[in-house]
Design an enzyme around this catalytic site. Structure first.
Site, short mmCIF file in Angstrom:
data_model
loop_
_atom_site.label_atom_id
_atom_site.label_comp_id
_atom_site.label_asym_id
_atom_site.label_seq_id
_atom_site.Cartn_x
_atom_site.Cartn_y
_atom_site.Cartn_z
NE ARG A 190 -19.07 -2.18 -3.75
CZ ARG A 190 -17.81 -2.26 -4.16
NH1 ARG A 190 -17.05 -3.24 -3.74
NH2 ARG A 190 -17.34 -1.38 -5.00
CE LYS B 80 -0.40 0.30 0.19
NZ LYS B 80 -1.71 -0.30 0.36
CD GLU C 104 -16.67 -3.84 1.68
OE1 GLU C 104 -16.74 -4.43 0.57
OE2 GLU C 104 -15.71 -3.10 2.00
C1 LIG Z 1 -15.60 -1.49 -1.07
C2 LIG Z 1 -14.40 -0.91 -0.37
N1 LIG Z 1 -14.03 -1.43 0.83
C3 LIG Z 1 -12.95 -0.92 1.46
C4 LIG Z 1 -12.22 0.09 0.91
C5 LIG Z 1 -11.05 0.70 1.66
N2 LIG Z 1 -9.80 0.53 0.96
C6 LIG Z 1 -9.22 1.53 0.26
S1 LIG Z 1 -7.81 1.08 -0.47
C7 LIG Z 1 -7.90 -0.47 0.17
C8 LIG Z 1 -6.82 -1.44 -0.11
C9 LIG Z 1 -6.62 -1.62 -1.56
O1 LIG Z 1 -5.56 -2.50 -1.77
P1 LIG Z 1 -5.01 -2.68 -3.23
O2 LIG Z 1 -6.15 -2.74 -4.17
O3 LIG Z 1 -4.09 -3.82 -3.22
O4 LIG Z 1 -4.24 -1.33 -3.52
P2 LIG Z 1 -2.85 -0.81 -2.93
O5 LIG Z 1 -3.20 0.30 -1.98
O6 LIG Z 1 -2.14 -1.94 -2.25
O7 LIG Z 1 -2.11 -0.30 -4.09
C10 LIG Z 1 -9.05 -0.62 0.95
C11 LIG Z 1 -9.42 -1.83 1.69
C12 LIG Z 1 -12.66 0.59 -0.33
N3 LIG Z 1 -12.05 1.61 -0.94
N4 LIG Z 1 -13.73 0.06 -0.94
#
Ligand SMILES: Cc1ncc(C[n+]2csc(CCOP(=O)(O)OP(=O)(O)O)c2C)c(N)n1
Length: 624
Positions: free
Chosen positions: A395, A282, A367
């Protein structure tokens, strides 16, 4: 400056690039991303991590015929750059500008809208089954992070897809990070897989050797196939994804285009569901983001050299006040525990996490689990506090109703980012929580209009109220003026006295209503502004009294029009046979796009000037 990139008008343009050119292109994309996002803000680190992955995908697949579903969608910038949207990046996340997420209305290259995590395999499987039912022929891919893989929907989808015969390519972009460091057993399992980089190679070698075994006749061929599968199982340890019915390929270095092209070409030829495990970093290529990917996950405008935000000085916001208050309350009450579904920073929980390690639980992007887990903690005598952004709380609707409310458990739900959130747009607007929480039995809803009220409400919610309770507060730091009266559950306060018009409101909109009253006062109109503080149960006596006094009433809320404060107040008037001039002001029943909060308030007639104008007309029985 961008020699290759400036000539890419659509993904076909990269198909004749040499490997060297593809690598050069990736460098240019990275430079462009850093420069562009430093001026607009946005999700930088995730996009820097998927540059080679996205280029390799567009090299191997034919969009828009082939379909890619981007999980969450915050990592789709490189895809947007390669699909003819580079010139619009200066408008990213701004009103009427490029969305920060995939949007089918924006481009034929976006096949599915996302924003919330863990939907990609379900959506891709639906598209794939639809394709097969229609007899069409194209590839369908889901690209998701290891963070997204902590969400429960992913397992429902893997369960369904793994036993299907449908061709589907699931691509895990594993960078060991959610927004914060990823958590949980699956994350640990992936770490284990990543430590075996030779797995894919040895799998290829074993398969190559097995393919040398000749076939004689159809029956024998199928027998040999089974034997080969058995030998493969013996030689190679299977992964959980193989066991679920996917062909697992990986782990592959997600910054090595050549390796990824090889894997994707292989995946294209496999019948049935395939799981490609890509390992990335990342923030790749920008050392400040590599060192601090959390900070650069979502960032406002910043200085490229220092990495510091360009914006004004740091000011407290509601999340921070919530977090600090929780820490001080938890010092005195050791029964308080805090749970986050992967959002410790955004919801202001880092102080609590540092101080009360044993009482803090990051459960991943889950969630639903977070809320039912909280219900369990309440049963065992603890006081769970579960701050969740309003839009993500959607959710957990059934978990709040079925597990918390019906059992009348003492679970505290701070609803962060309630109301309009701005740049993230329609998937993230927190407009629906009043509507979906207010009809749940035993649920109470509080709404502070300043930091001090939030602190008092949180104290009340954890220490006094012994039932389900939500406290909804906005993004940012808008505060009403001069509120002094101590918080009393179930009681509203009158923040402006007036005899001509009543405005019933709550939270962020109290400040707006105060401004409206000032504008109207200049025109000789007295406005009674009532801040509900408790949205449920409503202070009916105060509403009725003010209705009788002013005979003209507006409700004003930072939420959707159906099922909100307006609907509730209107029922109070109806049920009490009070017939006055009444109108609800709220966001309309349609998706609310991205823009700043101020711009969106104005667009929907919810800024002080527009409301004052409306009020004049309203008091004049509709005449200008
Ligand atoms: C249901 C939900 N909960 C929380 C979020 C907030 N959120 C956005 S990106 C993220 C992390 C995603 O991590 P990953 O899938 O590993 O992607 P990366 O950014 O590491 O590439 C979170 C928790 C969301 N988008 N949807």
């Amino acid at each position: 400056m961008y020699n290759l990139l400036s000539n890419i008008k659509n993904p076909d343009d990269i198909k004749h690039c040499s490997l060297e050119q593809l690598n050069e292109l990736c460098d240019e994309i990275r430079r462009f991303l850093i420069s562009s996002v430093s001026k607009t803000g946005g999700h930088l680190a995730s996009n820097l991590g998927v540059v080679e992955l996205t280029v390799a995908l567009h090299f191997c697949f034919d969009l828009p015929k082939d379909k890619i579903v981007w999980d969450v969608g915050h990592q789709c910038y490189v895809h947007k750059i390669l699909t003819n949207r580079m010139s619009r990046f200066s408008t990213l996340r701004q009103k009427d500008g490029l969305s920060g997420f995939p949007k089918t209305s924006e481009s034929e290259y976006d096949c599915f809208n996302t924003g919330h995590s863990s939907t990609s395999i379900s959506a891709a499987l639906g598209i794939a089954r639809g394709r097969d039912l229609a007899g069409d022929n194209y590839h369908v891919l889901a690209v998701f992070g290891d963070g997204a893989l902590t969400g429960g929907m992913m397992y429902e989808a893997l369960n369904d897809a793994g036993r299907s015969k449908n061709n589907l390519i699931a691509i895990l972009n594993d960078n060991a990070m959610s927004i914060s460091k990823n958590v949980g057993a699956i994350s640990r399992y992936l770490k284990d897989l990543r430590s075996k980089p030779g797995y894919f190679k040895s799998k290829q070698i074993v398969e190559f050797c097995l393919n040398k075994i000749p076939f004689f006749g159809r029956h024998f061929a199928s027998f040999i196939k089974k034997i080969k599968w058995g030998i493969k199982q013996l030689i190679l340890p299977s992964t959980i994804f193989d066991d679920l019915g996917f062909e697992y390929l990986g782990p592959v270095d997600g910054h090595n285009i050549k390796a990824m092209i090889a894997v994707f070409e292989r995946a294209k030829r496999i019948d049935g569901p395939v799981f490609v495990h890509v390992h990335t970093k990342k923030g790749k290529g920008y050392s400040l983001a590599e060192d601090n990917p959390q900070k650069f996950h979502g960032i406002s405008k910043f200085n490229i050299n220092s990495g510091t935000a360009v914006s004004e000085k740091h000011e407290d916001d509601y999340s921070e006040v919530f977090g600090n208050t929780l820490v001080s309350l938890s010092e005195k009450n050791e029964k308080i525990v805090a749970i986050t579904p992967a959002m410790p920073i955004g919801t202001g929980l880092t102080g609590f996490a540092d101080k009360f390690k044993n009482r803090f639980f990051d459960v991943g992007i889950a969630e639903q689990h977070a809320v039912t887990f909280a219900a369990g903690l309440a049963v065992s005598g603890f006081i769970p506090v579960v701050p969740i952004y309003s839009s993500f709380l959607q959710r957990a609707y059934d978990q709040i109703l079925h597990d918390v409310c019906l059992q009348n458990l003492h679970v505290v739900l701070p609803v962060d980012r309630a109301g309009i959130v701005g740049a993230d747009g329609e998937t993230h607007q927190g407009l629906y929580d009043i509507a979906f929480l207010s009809h749940m039995p035993n649920m109470s809803i509080l709404s502070p209009s300043d930091f001090n009220e939030l602190a008092q409400m949180l104290d009340y919610a954890v220490n006094v109220h012994k039932a389900p309770i939500a406290i909804r507060y906005p993004r940012g730091n808008t505060q009403a003026d001069g509120i002094k009266a101590p918080f009393e559950f179930g009681k509203s306060i009158t923040v402006r006295e007036g005899g001509d018009l009543t405005i019933i409101t709550a939270g962020r909109m109290v400040k707006t209503a105060q401004e409206v009253s000032e504008i109207l006062l200049l025109r000789g109109i007295g406005t009674q502004v009532i801040s509900l503080r408790t949205i449920k149960p409503l202070d009916e006596a105060a509403i009725i009294e003010s209705a009788k006094k002013t005979r003209h009433m507006l409700t004003l809320e930072d939420g959707t029009i159906i099922g909100g404060i307006g609907s509730m107040v209107s029922s109070v008037l109806e049920n009490n046979n009070i017939h006055i001039s009444f109108h609800s002001l709220a966001f309309p029943d349609e998706p609310i796009p991205h823009g700043t909060i101020a711009q969106l308030d104005k667009q929907y007639g919810l800024d002080a000037e527009s409301i004052a104008k409306f009020a004049m007309k309203f008091l004049n029985n509709g005449d200008e």
